[in-house]
Design an enzyme around this catalytic site. Sequence first.
Site, PDB file in Angstrom:
ATOM      1  N   GLU A  11      33.178  19.070 -35.792  1.00  0.00           N
ATOM      2  CA  GLU A  11      32.880  17.996 -34.837  1.00  0.00           C
ATOM      3  C   GLU A  11      34.154  17.674 -34.072  1.00  0.00           C
ATOM      4  O   GLU A  11      34.804  16.657 -34.289  1.00  0.00           O
ATOM      5  CB  GLU A  11      32.319  16.749 -35.531  1.00  0.00           C
ATOM      6  CG  GLU A  11      31.720  15.768 -34.513  1.00  0.00           C
ATOM      7  CD  GLU A  11      31.211  14.469 -35.120  1.00  0.00           C
ATOM      8  OE1 GLU A  11      30.593  14.513 -36.199  1.00  0.00           O
ATOM      9  OE2 GLU A  11      31.445  13.418 -34.491  1.00  0.00           O
ATOM     10  N   HIS A  13      35.801  17.464 -30.270  1.00  0.00           N
ATOM     11  CA  HIS A  13      35.247  17.262 -28.933  1.00  0.00           C
ATOM     12  C   HIS A  13      36.194  17.653 -27.806  1.00  0.00           C
ATOM     13  O   HIS A  13      37.403  17.591 -27.934  1.00  0.00           O
ATOM     14  CB  HIS A  13      34.841  15.804 -28.763  1.00  0.00           C
ATOM     15  CG  HIS A  13      33.831  15.354 -29.773  1.00  0.00           C
ATOM     16  ND1 HIS A  13      32.600  15.936 -29.899  1.00  0.00           N
ATOM     17  CD2 HIS A  13      33.872  14.384 -30.719  1.00  0.00           C
ATOM     18  CE1 HIS A  13      31.922  15.327 -30.871  1.00  0.00           C
ATOM     19  NE2 HIS A  13      32.682  14.394 -31.393  1.00  0.00           N
ATOM     20  N   ASP A 283      36.450  14.913 -35.946  1.00  0.00           N
ATOM     21  CA  ASP A 283      36.066  14.065 -34.807  1.00  0.00           C
ATOM     22  C   ASP A 283      37.217  13.888 -33.803  1.00  0.00           C
ATOM     23  O   ASP A 283      37.322  12.838 -33.150  1.00  0.00           O
ATOM     24  CB  ASP A 283      35.565  12.688 -35.272  1.00  0.00           C
ATOM     25  CG  ASP A 283      34.387  12.189 -34.449  1.00  0.00           C
ATOM     26  OD1 ASP A 283      34.084  12.798 -33.403  1.00  0.00           O
ATOM     27  OD2 ASP A 283      33.772  11.189 -34.846  1.00  0.00           O
TER      28      ASP A 283
END
Length: 321
Positions: A11, A13, A283
């Site tokens: 995850e 980005h 993240d």
Amino acid sequence: MQKITNKIALEEHFSAPRLQPSIKDVAFFDPEVLRAIEVALPEFQDQRLRAMDQAGISIAVLSQTAPGVQSIRDSVLAAELAHEANDFLHRRIETAPKRFRGFACLALQDVDRACDELKRCIQELGFVGALVNGSTNGAYLDEPQFAPFWHTLEQLDVPFYLHPGLPTDHPQAFRGHPELEGPVWRWTCDTATHVLRLVFGGVFDRHHTARLILGHMGETLPYMLWRLDSRAAVTTVGRGLSRPPAETLRHHVMVTTSGVCADAPLRCALEAMGAEAVMFSTDYPYEDIQVAANWIENADLPDDQRIKVCVANAERLLRLG
Ligand code: GRE
Ligand code: ZN
């Protein structure tokens, strides 16, 4: 144990230029934090690779950050921007092909077109799955118009990452409490509810081989399995399911540790979902990648499980071996 330097993170980005989140999408952030995020999202060279090196991450699977194309009203524009984001990501992956992989960005406003784009991303661009940021203009993926999307995922045999997005409605429960909006709490409720719509809506009864990835240690669901089964068994509304909800969740869902660097929920996820169903993620750039890496290196779990979480489970799922 020696530091695990070949971690895989799922995850992580980026943003394509025309999909860079607007200030109003992330207004809850401290301005200084926001500036750092704005710099990091479109960057794929020194800063990102150095952070990955320091954290012992060999491969980052990259995805277009929220809200992405999900809240664009015009379906033609949304499809165009998704296509553009995928091409942008593909070119960036080619600058460091050993370090980066991609999840497809999909404009589900037009399901047939999104299916074609998913095929292109997997078959021509070499992506390893798809990531969608929540509901698409308020439409949730258990609704019948999305059946071709689930079918295409199964055909291509790739996993689907459901990431939080921007909900379009405003529940009374949040009225007067802006501090509970966004990633603090509301996204978790919306995403967990989305998953339960899929389970109770029978998506996995109709799509036996579909596989779902959830971030944020499973958006609280691993903790809830027993209660979901217990209460669903005595409810009279809704359709009958072929299996108890926990069985469906265990069979079809894998979770990542993104944005949750704490041993107690990790142990819960490992025990509830199984040691094969939990994968490390950070993240980036919303969370501190070094904090996440140091935490998983030192988390209180057996080393064979640590290897599964950091490397082996993702390698198997995404066929990175
Ligand atoms: C996330 O990806 O988890 C995220 C965003 C935007 C703001 C905060 C956040 O996409 O945690
Ligand atoms: Zn995220």
